[in-house]
Design a protein around this motif. Sequence first.
Motif, PDB file in Angstrom:
ATOM      1  N   PRO A 172       0.832  -1.197   0.000  1.00 46.50           N
ATOM      2  CA  PRO A 172       0.000   0.000   0.000  1.00 46.50           C
ATOM      3  C   PRO A 172       0.872   1.256   0.000  1.00 46.50           C
ATOM      4  N   TYR A 173       0.297   2.386  -0.429  1.00 48.67           N
ATOM      5  CA  TYR A 173       1.072   3.609  -0.554  1.00 48.67           C
ATOM      6  C   TYR A 173       0.242   4.773  -0.041  1.00 48.67           C
ATOM      7  N   LEU A 174       0.930   5.778   0.441  1.00 43.87           N
ATOM      8  CA  LEU A 174       0.286   7.001   0.898  1.00 43.87           C
ATOM      9  C   LEU A 174       0.891   8.171   0.136  1.00 43.87           C
TER      10      LEU A 174
ATOM     11  N   PRO B 197      -0.207   2.111   8.748  1.00 46.73           N
ATOM     12  CA  PRO B 197       1.179   1.713   9.037  1.00 46.73           C
ATOM     13  C   PRO B 197       1.830   0.977   7.864  1.00 46.73           C
ATOM     14  N   GLY B 198       1.058   0.158   7.142  1.00 42.62           N
ATOM     15  CA  GLY B 198       1.621  -0.555   6.000  1.00 42.62           C
ATOM     16  C   GLY B 198       2.056   0.390   4.899  1.00 42.62           C
ATOM     17  N   ALA B 199       1.255   1.418   4.645  1.00 43.59           N
ATOM     18  CA  ALA B 199       1.621   2.407   3.628  1.00 43.59           C
ATOM     19  C   ALA B 199       2.858   3.185   4.052  1.00 43.59           C
ATOM     20  N   MET B 200       2.944   3.517   5.340  1.00 40.61           N
ATOM     21  CA  MET B 200       4.130   4.218   5.816  1.00 40.61           C
ATOM     22  C   MET B 200       5.370   3.326   5.743  1.00 40.61           C
ATOM     23  N   ALA B 201       5.195   2.029   5.967  1.00 43.63           N
ATOM     24  CA  ALA B 201       6.327   1.111   5.832  1.00 43.63           C
ATOM     25  C   ALA B 201       6.830   1.102   4.390  1.00 43.63           C
ATOM     26  N   THR B 202       5.906   1.198   3.415  1.00 42.19           N
ATOM     27  CA  THR B 202       6.312   1.296   2.012  1.00 42.19           C
ATOM     28  C   THR B 202       7.123   2.559   1.779  1.00 42.19           C
TER      29      THR B 202
ATOM     30  N   ARG C  57      12.770   5.002   1.017  1.00 37.92           N
ATOM     31  CA  ARG C  57      13.876   5.885   1.435  1.00 37.92           C
ATOM     32  C   ARG C  57      15.076   5.056   1.882  1.00 37.92           C
ATOM     33  N   GLN C  58      14.857   3.988   2.590  1.00 39.11           N
ATOM     34  CA  GLN C  58      15.968   3.142   3.018  1.00 39.11           C
ATOM     35  C   GLN C  58      16.663   2.497   1.812  1.00 39.11           C
TER      36      GLN C  58
END
Length: 302
Positions: free
Chosen positions: A187-189, A264-269, A274-275
């Motif tokens: 998922p994406y934000l 949270p899943g979108a933020m993990a994406t 960035r990582q």
Amino acid sequence: MTEELVVGAFSPSVLLRVSRRLGLLGERGLLVREEPVPSSPAQFRALIDGGLNAALTSPDNVVAYRFSPGNPLGETADARIVAAVDRGLGLGVYARPGLTTAADLKGAAIGVDVPGSGFAFGLYALLASLGLEQGDYRVVPLGSTPRRLDALLDGRCDATMLNAGNELRAEDAGAVRLARLTDVCRPYLGTVLCVVGDRRRPEVDALAGALGHAAREIVSGGAGPLAAEEAADALGLSAALAARYVERLRDPDEGLVTDGVTDPGAMATVVGLRQRYAPRADDALATALDPSRGLVDPPARA
């Protein structure tokens, strides 16, 4: 007298305009002025200095200016996500008219806001999915999405990442979408409402509630015609393109977030991109999504 709340945005916010037209700002005692910003560093410089009270921006920018001293300003701040706004609104990589395949982008100029921004990271991931490595093209900093659209159509870049109605104008002018971000990164934000520090927080929280209410009205269909009017006016879209824009606002994968909750899943994406593309930030971001780090505030009540 109500003090004006100044919100910085890259592209005109149809959601904000619908909120105003529905009376959702007035009933919360809000007077909101939207300020166009030329780039993410300029946006966060104004947030840090107080020229902006809040911003509609990529969540990656909030991550960068909270945790990564290597950001373009070279400093971090108490940047926080107040509410999630949308899931990307058609975010994808577009090639200028005349270019139709990834092979056409070998050696091409690829436009980004700044090379180390979230949309740029998404762009690199999309191009990699098409078989292009970073050494296969040149990255050109061009600023905000509307500026990149202009650069794409007048030939100053060969491809770029577009969304929020800019991609519809690009398609109408003959540009070709080569890949959609949500096909590769989900998922994406795409957009959040954010602040730096606690200045004007009651008003910003009230704005978050108004935006969420307007989003629900659009997605349910009640404010669809109003959203189309505002999209045509704010984004320079034809009636047909404005209707497509409203369809995108309602899309469950790419459209509006109606409850303001940051997934949270979108933020993990977002953090994972960035990582991947700014590996020096790995240590700073290892615990970025831990609630104790303060990146995401609880959503405002509608």
